[in-house]
Write an enzyme that holds these catalytic residues in place. Structure first.
Site, PDB file in Angstrom:
ATOM      1  CG  ASP A  96      38.627  38.380  43.789  1.00  0.00           C
ATOM      2  OD1 ASP A  96      38.372  39.245  42.924  1.00  0.00           O
ATOM      3  OD2 ASP A  96      37.755  37.857  44.513  1.00  0.00           O
ATOM      4  CD  GLU A 150      37.119  36.506  40.356  1.00  0.00           C
ATOM      5  OE1 GLU A 150      36.889  35.296  40.457  1.00  0.00           O
ATOM      6  OE2 GLU A 150      36.834  37.338  41.240  1.00  0.00           O
ATOM      7  CG  HIS A 206      33.082  38.611  39.271  1.00  0.00           C
ATOM      8  ND1 HIS A 206      32.544  39.464  40.213  1.00  0.00           N
ATOM      9  CD2 HIS A 206      34.378  38.439  39.606  1.00  0.00           C
ATOM     10  CE1 HIS A 206      33.490  39.791  41.079  1.00  0.00           C
ATOM     11  NE2 HIS A 206      34.613  39.180  40.734  1.00  0.00           N
TER      12      HIS A 206
HETATM   13 MN    MN Z   1      36.498  39.127  41.874  1.00  0.00          MN
END
Ligand code: MN
Length: 337
Positions: A297, A10, A177
């Site tokens: 992330d 991600e 998301h």
């Molecule tokens: Mn993210």
């Protein structure tokens, strides 16, 4: 010790035109709940804002150096939240296509370092469905990312079905998301800045996941695969109670399976930005390590923390391999190293 392949699932990037569009909307007085965060980012007055803006726009220099420094083999990239979902439909459709072209060209230059998830404009569902097909079959992207609500609407609404039908036909996963809560729920989050990643993103995206689970969508499209970040956006902790209340409630579509079964069979979660070992152990016990993928992330959170978390987890080596790369290879059809 052999070093496990590390695929981070991600990971965010931005394009200059996306950032310019967001700045134009803020200057024009947009009031959605994502605005405070992006106003802060656009002003660039904090070290966090300066670093993250620089790292979002960098694709091949600092990003690859940081990946190398922490032994991260691959970023599965997607245009940063809220994607093109705040723009007028025609502008959003065109920007999504350009973003996907740029991402595909990047992956072509670094096929072992990057894979890509397509951006779409859900506000134009038929065009979005066509873009999914183009992104997967022509550009070789590995899935689709949608940043929760679009103009305060959720994807279980009938108008969005073409998007899921396209993904289902192509057997390509859709990553839901976070973004800040929709207008109807945002108000009480705004005090203390709770509309962001501290709580609001998870509340918004968890709601979105539950709406998809109870909507009957997964009976209509039983091979659909949905990915949720942030250890499942709270849903794993709630599954028993959701099942219990679902059996005993009314006003919802009748479903063929238990909510827990859909979550185990149609959903995959990632560890993005959630480095609590107890939460991961709980999710492995509940869902099995076959349903969990590692993520950083980046650049919102640190590669070092995410690597250290996964390397030091006291879990079976097979679980670590599943989470670090084997599940990502299966879910995104990434060739083994
Ligand atoms: Mn993210």
């Amino acid at each position: 010790m052999t070093v496990t392949r590390r695929i981070a699932t991600e990971e965010a990037f931005a394009t200059p035109e996306q950032m310019a569009a967001i700045e134009r909307m803020i200057a024009g007085g947009t009031r959605d709940a994502d605005s405070p965060f992006w106003s802060m980012m656009a002003r660039g007055q904090t070290p966090f804002a300066q670093r993250v803006m620089r790292q979002l726009l960098d694709l091949e220099d600092e990003r690859l150096a940081i990946m190398d420094a922490h032994g991260v083999d691959m970023h599965v990239l997607a245009l940063t939240s809220p994607g093109v979902q705040t723009l007028p439909a025609p502008e959003a459709v065109a920007m999504a296509e350009r973003s996907n072209d740029l991402l595909a060209a990047l992956v072509k230059r670094h096929p072992t370092r990057f894979a890509g998830l397509a951006t779409i404009a859900p506000q134009a569902p038929e065009a979005a469905a066509r873009e999914i097909e183009r992104a997967v079959t022509t550009l070789g992207l590995k899935g689709v990312m949608i940043n929760s609500h679009t103009n305060d609407e959720y994807l279980d609404e009938e108008k969005f079905l073409p998007i899921f039908e396209a993904a289902h036909a192509l057997e390509t996963p859709i990553y839901i998301h976070p973004r800040a809560p929709s207008a109807g729920m945002a108000g009480p989050f705004l005090k203390y800045g709770l509309e962001t990643a501290i709580w609001g993103y998870g509340a918004e995206t968890g709601l979105h996941g539950v709406r998809l689970l109870v909507s009957g969508l997964l009976d209509r499209l039983p091979r659909l695969r949905i990915i949720l970040g942030h250890m499942g956006e709270g849903i794993p902790f709630w599954l028993w109670r959701i099942d219990y209340m679902h059996r005993n409630g009314s006003g919802r579509p009748r479903l063929e399976r238990r909510i827990t079964d859909y979550f185990r069979e149609n959903f995959v979660i990632t560890t993005s930005g959630m480095h609590g070992p107890e939460a991961l152990r709980f999710c492995i016990e509940l869902l099995s390590s076959n349903n969990i993928m590692w993520a950083i992330d980046y650049p919102y959170q640190e590669a070092a923390d995410a690597v250290d978390f996964m390397e030091t987890m006291e879990i079976a080596e097979q679980d670590r391999e599943n989470i670090f790369h084997l599940n990502a290879e299966r879910v995104f059809c990434i060739p083994p190293a």
